[in-house]
Enzyme design. Sequence first.
Site, PDB file in Angstrom:
ATOM      1  CG  PHE A   1      -2.113 -10.285  -5.525  1.00  0.00           C
ATOM      2  CD1 PHE A   1      -3.049 -10.870  -4.711  1.00  0.00           C
ATOM      3  CD2 PHE A   1      -1.647  -9.013  -5.211  1.00  0.00           C
ATOM      4  CE1 PHE A   1      -3.531 -10.208  -3.589  1.00  0.00           C
ATOM      5  CE2 PHE A   1      -2.128  -8.347  -4.087  1.00  0.00           C
ATOM      6  CZ  PHE A   1      -3.062  -8.951  -3.285  1.00  0.00           C
TER       7      PHE A   1
ATOM      8  CD  GLN B   1       3.335  -0.679  -5.382  1.00  0.00           C
ATOM      9  OE1 GLN B   1       3.134  -1.243  -4.324  1.00  0.00           O
ATOM     10  NE2 GLN B   1       3.736  -1.310  -6.458  1.00  0.00           N
TER      11      GLN B   1
ATOM     12  CG  HIS C   1      -2.790  -0.285  -3.821  1.00  0.00           C
ATOM     13  ND1 HIS C   1      -4.078  -0.463  -4.251  1.00  0.00           N
ATOM     14  CD2 HIS C   1      -2.311  -1.517  -3.546  1.00  0.00           C
ATOM     15  CE1 HIS C   1      -4.353  -1.749  -4.244  1.00  0.00           C
ATOM     16  NE2 HIS C   1      -3.304  -2.412  -3.813  1.00  0.00           N
TER      17      HIS C   1
ATOM     18  CG  LEU D   1      -4.781  -1.271   0.091  1.00  0.00           C
ATOM     19  CD1 LEU D   1      -4.172  -0.281  -0.867  1.00  0.00           C
ATOM     20  CD2 LEU D   1      -3.814  -2.375   0.408  1.00  0.00           C
TER      21      LEU D   1
ATOM     22  CD  GLU E   1      -2.636  -6.021  -7.043  1.00  0.00           C
ATOM     23  OE1 GLU E   1      -1.998  -5.087  -6.536  1.00  0.00           O
ATOM     24  OE2 GLU E   1      -2.153  -6.825  -7.838  1.00  0.00           O
TER      25      GLU E   1
ATOM     26  NE  ARG F   1      -0.264  -3.492  -5.603  1.00  0.00           N
ATOM     27  CZ  ARG F   1       0.034  -3.970  -4.413  1.00  0.00           C
ATOM     28  NH1 ARG F   1       1.012  -3.420  -3.722  1.00  0.00           N
ATOM     29  NH2 ARG F   1      -0.623  -4.973  -3.917  1.00  0.00           N
TER      30      ARG F   1
ATOM     31  CG  HIS G   1       0.452   0.467  -1.127  1.00  0.00           C
ATOM     32  ND1 HIS G   1      -0.291   0.247   0.007  1.00  0.00           N
ATOM     33  CD2 HIS G   1       0.766  -0.762  -1.605  1.00  0.00           C
ATOM     34  CE1 HIS G   1      -0.404  -1.068   0.200  1.00  0.00           C
ATOM     35  NE2 HIS G   1       0.235  -1.699  -0.755  1.00  0.00           N
TER      36      HIS G   1
ATOM     37  NE  ARG H   1       5.040  -3.585  -2.301  1.00  0.00           N
ATOM     38  CZ  ARG H   1       3.884  -4.102  -1.890  1.00  0.00           C
ATOM     39  NH1 ARG H   1       3.694  -5.394  -1.879  1.00  0.00           N
ATOM     40  NH2 ARG H   1       2.893  -3.306  -1.516  1.00  0.00           N
TER      41      ARG H   1
HETATM   42  C1  LIG Z   1      -2.703  -1.376   3.641  1.00  0.00           C
HETATM   43  C2  LIG Z   1      -1.544  -2.184   3.161  1.00  0.00           C
HETATM   44  C3  LIG Z   1      -1.741  -3.437   2.601  1.00  0.00           C
HETATM   45  C4  LIG Z   1      -0.674  -4.197   2.178  1.00  0.00           C
HETATM   46  N1  LIG Z   1      -0.927  -5.413   1.624  1.00  0.00           N
HETATM   47  C5  LIG Z   1       0.120  -6.169   1.241  1.00  0.00           C
HETATM   48  C6  LIG Z   1      -0.104  -7.458   0.699  1.00  0.00           C
HETATM   49  O1  LIG Z   1      -1.235  -7.907   0.571  1.00  0.00           O
HETATM   50  N2  LIG Z   1       0.944  -8.188   0.328  1.00  0.00           N
HETATM   51  C7  LIG Z   1       2.220  -7.719   0.490  1.00  0.00           C
HETATM   52  O2  LIG Z   1       3.126  -8.453   0.168  1.00  0.00           O
HETATM   53  N3  LIG Z   1       2.456  -6.504   1.003  1.00  0.00           N
HETATM   54  C8  LIG Z   1       1.439  -5.711   1.376  1.00  0.00           C
HETATM   55  N4  LIG Z   1       1.684  -4.469   1.897  1.00  0.00           N
HETATM   56  C9  LIG Z   1       3.038  -4.026   2.138  1.00  0.00           C
HETATM   57  C10 LIG Z   1       3.582  -4.672   3.401  1.00  0.00           C
HETATM   58  O3  LIG Z   1       2.571  -4.778   4.355  1.00  0.00           O
HETATM   59  C11 LIG Z   1       4.696  -3.891   4.044  1.00  0.00           C
HETATM   60  O4  LIG Z   1       5.614  -3.536   3.108  1.00  0.00           O
HETATM   61  C12 LIG Z   1       5.385  -4.748   5.075  1.00  0.00           C
HETATM   62  O5  LIG Z   1       4.452  -5.192   6.013  1.00  0.00           O
HETATM   63  C13 LIG Z   1       6.456  -3.986   5.777  1.00  0.00           C
HETATM   64  O6  LIG Z   1       6.900  -4.729   6.894  1.00  0.00           O
HETATM   65  P1  LIG Z   1       8.064  -4.209   7.779  1.00  0.00           P
HETATM   66  O7  LIG Z   1       8.333  -5.283   8.766  1.00  0.00           O
HETATM   67  O8  LIG Z   1       9.162  -3.780   6.948  1.00  0.00           O
HETATM   68  O9  LIG Z   1       7.548  -2.906   8.502  1.00  0.00           O
HETATM   69  P2  LIG Z   1       6.281  -2.550   9.406  1.00  0.00           P
HETATM   70  O10 LIG Z   1       5.356  -3.660   9.544  1.00  0.00           O
HETATM   71  O11 LIG Z   1       5.782  -1.259   8.909  1.00  0.00           O
HETATM   72  O12 LIG Z   1       6.899  -2.346  10.834  1.00  0.00           O
HETATM   73  C14 LIG Z   1       7.665  -1.240  11.170  1.00  0.00           C
HETATM   74  C15 LIG Z   1       8.033  -1.365  12.612  1.00  0.00           C
HETATM   75  O13 LIG Z   1       9.026  -0.428  12.929  1.00  0.00           O
HETATM   76  C16 LIG Z   1       8.713   0.223  14.108  1.00  0.00           C
HETATM   77  N5  LIG Z   1       9.332   1.529  14.091  1.00  0.00           N
HETATM   78  C17 LIG Z   1       9.360   2.427  13.089  1.00  0.00           C
HETATM   79  N6  LIG Z   1      10.037   3.497  13.459  1.00  0.00           N
HETATM   80  C18 LIG Z   1      10.467   3.286  14.710  1.00  0.00           C
HETATM   81  C19 LIG Z   1      11.231   4.036  15.639  1.00  0.00           C
HETATM   82  N7  LIG Z   1      11.694   5.265  15.365  1.00  0.00           N
HETATM   83  N8  LIG Z   1      11.473   3.510  16.842  1.00  0.00           N
HETATM   84  C20 LIG Z   1      11.011   2.283  17.168  1.00  0.00           C
HETATM   85  N9  LIG Z   1      10.309   1.545  16.319  1.00  0.00           N
HETATM   86  C21 LIG Z   1      10.036   2.042  15.112  1.00  0.00           C
HETATM   87  C22 LIG Z   1       7.219   0.252  14.115  1.00  0.00           C
HETATM   88  O14 LIG Z   1       6.741   0.378  15.407  1.00  0.00           O
HETATM   89  C23 LIG Z   1       6.891  -1.109  13.542  1.00  0.00           C
HETATM   90  O15 LIG Z   1       6.896  -2.066  14.556  1.00  0.00           O
HETATM   91  C24 LIG Z   1       0.616  -3.695   2.297  1.00  0.00           C
HETATM   92  C25 LIG Z   1       0.829  -2.449   2.856  1.00  0.00           C
HETATM   93  C26 LIG Z   1      -0.238  -1.674   3.250  1.00  0.00           C
HETATM   94  C27 LIG Z   1       0.017  -0.307   3.754  1.00  0.00           C
END
Ligand SMILES: Cc1cc2nc3c(=O)[nH]c(=O)nc-3n(C[C@H](O)[C@H](O)[C@H](O)COP(=O)(O)OP(=O)(O)OC[C@H]3O[C@@H](n4cnc5c(N)ncnc54)[C@H](O)[C@@H]3O)c2cc1C
Lengths: 124, 594, 237, 121
Positions: free
Chosen positions: B133, B254, B256, B266, B269, B300, B366, B408
């Site tokens: 990666f 960031q 992407h 997306l 990568e 990135r 991203h 990141r």
């Molecule tokens: C397309 C894509 C691909 C990615 N690929 C990778 C990868 O390969 N490797 C890597 O390490 N990272 C990757 N990332 C980044 C990574 O996926 C995210 O940073 C990470 O999943 C974030 O997790 P989280 O638990 O913080 O939030 P999220 O998974 O975004 O969850 C947020 C949660 O909060 C809830 N929420 C938000 N606001 C409210 C509200 N007001 N009231 C109630 N609930 C709320 C939502 O419902 C959701 O359940 C990628 C990101 C994207 C966009």
Amino acid sequence: MRVIKHYRVHLGTLAWILHRLSGLALIFYLLLHIWVIHHLIGGEESFDGIMERFNNPLFKFLEVGLIGVIMFHLFNGLRVTLIDMGVLVERQKLLFGIAVALWLVCWFVISVAMISRFGGVPFS
Amino acid sequence: MATIDPETIHDVEGIGVHNIHRHDVVIVGAGLAGLRAAVEASEEYDVAVISKVFPTRSHSGGAQGGIAASLSNEEEDHLEWHMFDTVKGSDYLGDQDAIEILVKEAPVVVREFEHFGAPFSRTPEGRIAQRKFGGHTKDFGRGGPVLRACYAADRTGHVLLHTLYEVCIRNGVRFYPEFYALSLIIRDNICRGIVGWDVINGGIHVFHAKAVMFGTGGYGRVYKITSNALSGTGDGLSLVLRAGLPLEDMEFVQFHPTGLYQQGILVSEAARGEGGYIINDTGERFMERYAPEKMELAPRDLVSRSEQTEINEGRGIGGKDYVHLDLRHLGSEKIMKQLPQIHELAWKFLHVDCIKEPIPIQPTAHYSMGGIPVDKDCQVFADGKKEMVQGFYAAGECACVSVHGANRLGTNSLLEASLFGRRAGKAIRRFLGVQREFPDLPPDAASSAIEEVERLLSSSGTERVSSIRETLQEKMSLECGIFREADQLQRLKKELRTLEERFRNIKIDDRSKRFNVDLLEALELGHMLDFTEIIVEGALNRKESRGAHYRTDFPKRNDGDWLKHTLAWKKDGEIIFDYKPVVITRFQPKERTY
Amino acid sequence: MATHAFKINRYNPDDERRGHYMQEYPLDVQKGWTILDCLNEIKWKQDGSLTFRRSCRSGICGSCAMTVNGVNMLACETQALTLKSSTIVVEPLRGYPVIKDLVVDLEPLVESLYAVKPYLITKTPLPTDQERFQSPEERAKIDGLYECILCGACTSSCPSFWADKKYIGPHGFLKAYRFVADSRDEGTREHLEALDDKHGLWRCHTIFNCVEACPKDLNPTKAISELKKELVREKIG
Amino acid sequence: MKYREHVRSGGAILWFFQRVTGIYLAVVLFLHVWILHYALKEELGFAAVKDRIATPMWKTIDISFLVIALFHGLYGLWIVLDDYIHKGWLRVFIFGAIAVIALIFVTLGILTILPFNPGGY
Ligand SMILES: Cc1cc2nc3c(=O)[nH]c(=O)nc-3n(C[C@H](O)[C@H](O)[C@H](O)COP(=O)(O)OP(=O)(O)OC[C@H]3O[C@@H](n4cnc5c(N)ncnc54)[C@H](O)[C@@H]3O)c2cc1C
Ligand code: HEM
Ligand code: SF4
Ligand code: F3S
Ligand code: FES
């Protein structure tokens, strides 16, 4: 409540509906058949007499239909059983095609034999 | 899913709301961070998870490429190498004490995922498979790319999210899916719960808790082209701001390099990790000129900037604003085995068969490096530095520990979300071991939330929420995107004020209570407007270029003045800045080349 | 730039008297627009009260399953123009109670998911400091199973489910088999328990609508046939 | 969320039996068609039928055919009704009715087949 309740009829749904209908038709036919045959144990005369009455175009036509129903249910039933055994699950449409082909062939062959020979009562 | 278990409802006099639920722990967000904390805390305590979307619809499920851990399953790797790469990737803005935790616990976290049942891809020996990666290297950057990203085909986020959801079911975690968090109840630096909106039935619910955790994710949706889900609106950040708490390092966003053209969706990568090329209109692998060693696998920020430069200088395909990602030389077998989802995405969204044609791509917003300032146990700082809010935690993309600093590395954020989610869960367990009582609920706990919902539901102006949002997204992409400049940012700042004006004059079509998405979109827009200001002013404020933040008028990194974290508050509509030092332990800042 | 007519099922729970009705929206569909893009366009430009679920808009979260022209699909990964019809009829998933417009109550879906104990069940102690080993061949056995996004398109398309609202449904069966087929799982009995049930496996009549509907190209029927064999083997030996 | 109540069905064996009986019926049906329309050289009539049924082998085949067809068909009927009828008492009634029908018709059929003896009639 809901306005439209249409869902597209896929091949698998069609097969299922036909299998269901044919199965239901067959069980009712079977019950009828057992009932009728039971009343025939009176002896040779009445049996042959009745058979004679069945030996006309209308009943031949109905019988050809019956063979069609049986043969469909049979071949689709085998298709279902094969799928249950895990055979060709991913190619179910091909399997359905084969079942339909065998169905039509058997239906045709048996019908020809039936019409060209004599009136027979299936399940006798 | 909207049924309420009467056992959790408690009456508290004088609060004019539908229901009051009481749980030891209330977690907002059902992404990797929220669910991992829930798994941990539910070993011992009664945990409720509130999420505005059904848990498995959370954005984490969209992650494709992998989760970093120096397992050495495929080849030699070391914690120190991972640490060095992360520090360097962060452009030396990451706190090295936190990064040390990240790389040390990474193998534990990933193996635990396996123990939970995550279906990782496997090596021939049956170990968790790993791939290359961007930015992850051997021997402190001296060797080539290293196989460090643990993966499950290109559905890593999906399998991790579903696995955690499953373990939560096993542990009896109480879910409140489709509940929208409206406000935090913090008084005297003690967090007492949150106020939520029952999306399905309508109605205000108070969640009374001893500990609250936020895992509310990122805010890619303030940009026009983004890889983020439509629900990625950063709500948690403004809830914190509105509670009078600061945000950290918000100027670092960031981009992407490989978003599907015009869709932003997306292309992982992993596509480059498996050997894909990026080419411009002349068919040149232009990364040769920008990062001769790492080529497409440079970090990135660098690849995105190079791409944007090519596009700006007219070498986009056909002079347009995209370039090509070419996978054809990988062959259909490798594509279908390792990158099946990419093949599917390109086909379904662009009608491109990547076995036969290159995929049109452009940079896409991203990830947000900044967020809610927390300590290493994910407890939220009241002042951004020292003083803590009792019983309030945050982890994942919405938090800033800060392990990503100014940029990141891919696969480090799934790791961060789950690893710090786990730490938050552990910290909450320790805290609840001491804190046995529920803090008092103030009688006006829900008043601001009720007021907000009622104001929006009865709004009868002339502006459409969607048109304000579209303007916001377009302006942000244009003027606070990959390249930034004082003039543009100034203009944008003024623009944001007008957008806020316009927001006060909105109308919403749907005035019903039940499943009112119109209302939700208005609430989300309100949140976005609140914190984008901090992104923009932060970008204006930081007069240097570091990691993902690139100022054309200050193109050099300036460690003398700016090797520090930004903290920003919003007080009476004004933004107040403060700073805190970066924790540097092992690796002194050096020039960052790839 | 063809003009399309979107006929969308409307239902507002606050207006029970009106009940369900179809509302028509004209829309100039652009090349490349998905059904979800079209719905958003209608919601954002024409009628803000139109309600549907969506999140990832890239076919991975499972929010946007709905019935389009009589077939279940994900709105976000279906190109409007490939439907080759100028009238596009959009309805909520069949078989689930409708909450509003295109939004259905997925409580039954979740309930039957819970019923199959959808988590890895292990009995032998876990190795410390190490993952469990699983050969690539063993791992390959759960390909086509672990990808399920719980969108509900399959169960909602199944005539057995239309007839029996408590039917566990293909999504539940697929999930159960995802664990039964996993070489690391030691809880086959527990997963199967709920399947040998009045509302369980034997209600599946091999209709294959689930396979046709699954947007992730999974094959619940295959999983079902494996599970049936497993249960029969258990009973008959 | 509570787990749903588990309602035992014993469906496995019946399901399996439906397949086995289906296959058996397929074999016997083809045999039947063969005898009736191809193998039989004389006119299809009482005499032909009588002679055939009189042998113990054919008695066994015909009785099993009868019982199995009835089982398969009536259980099939139950499967169909089971799908659409969810009211407890109605289900009990229908199930009972089907069982009674099964009993009557098995008896009727056996009474028809058994009396055929080489010397009888
Ligand atoms: C397309 C894509 C691909 C990615 N690929 C990778 C990868 O390969 N490797 C890597 O390490 N990272 C990757 N990332 C980044 C990574 O996926 C995210 O940073 C990470 O999943 C974030 O997790 P989280 O638990 O913080 O939030 P999220 O998974 O975004 O969850 C947020 C949660 O909060 C809830 N929420 C938000 N606001 C409210 C509200 N007001 N009231 C109630 N609930 C709320 C939502 O419902 C959701 O359940 C990628 C990101 C994207 C966009
Ligand atoms: C000839 C060989 C036959 C075969 C291979 C066969 C096979 C099958 C199979 C596999 C099923 C189960 C379908 C399911 O559970 O989804 C079935 C159902 C059924 N069969 Fe047969 N069958 C045969 C003959 C008969 C006969 C002779 C009758 C009538 C007496 C009959 C009546 C039924 C009925 C009523 C059903 C239930 C239909 C349904 O479940 O939709 N079958 N058959
Ligand atoms: S099996 Fe397919 S259709 Fe069914 S829930 Fe899973 S992804 Fe959706
Ligand atoms: S559509 Fe239904 S009946 Fe079985 S094969 Fe699929 S679950
Ligand atoms: S919006 Fe996520 S699957 Fe369609």
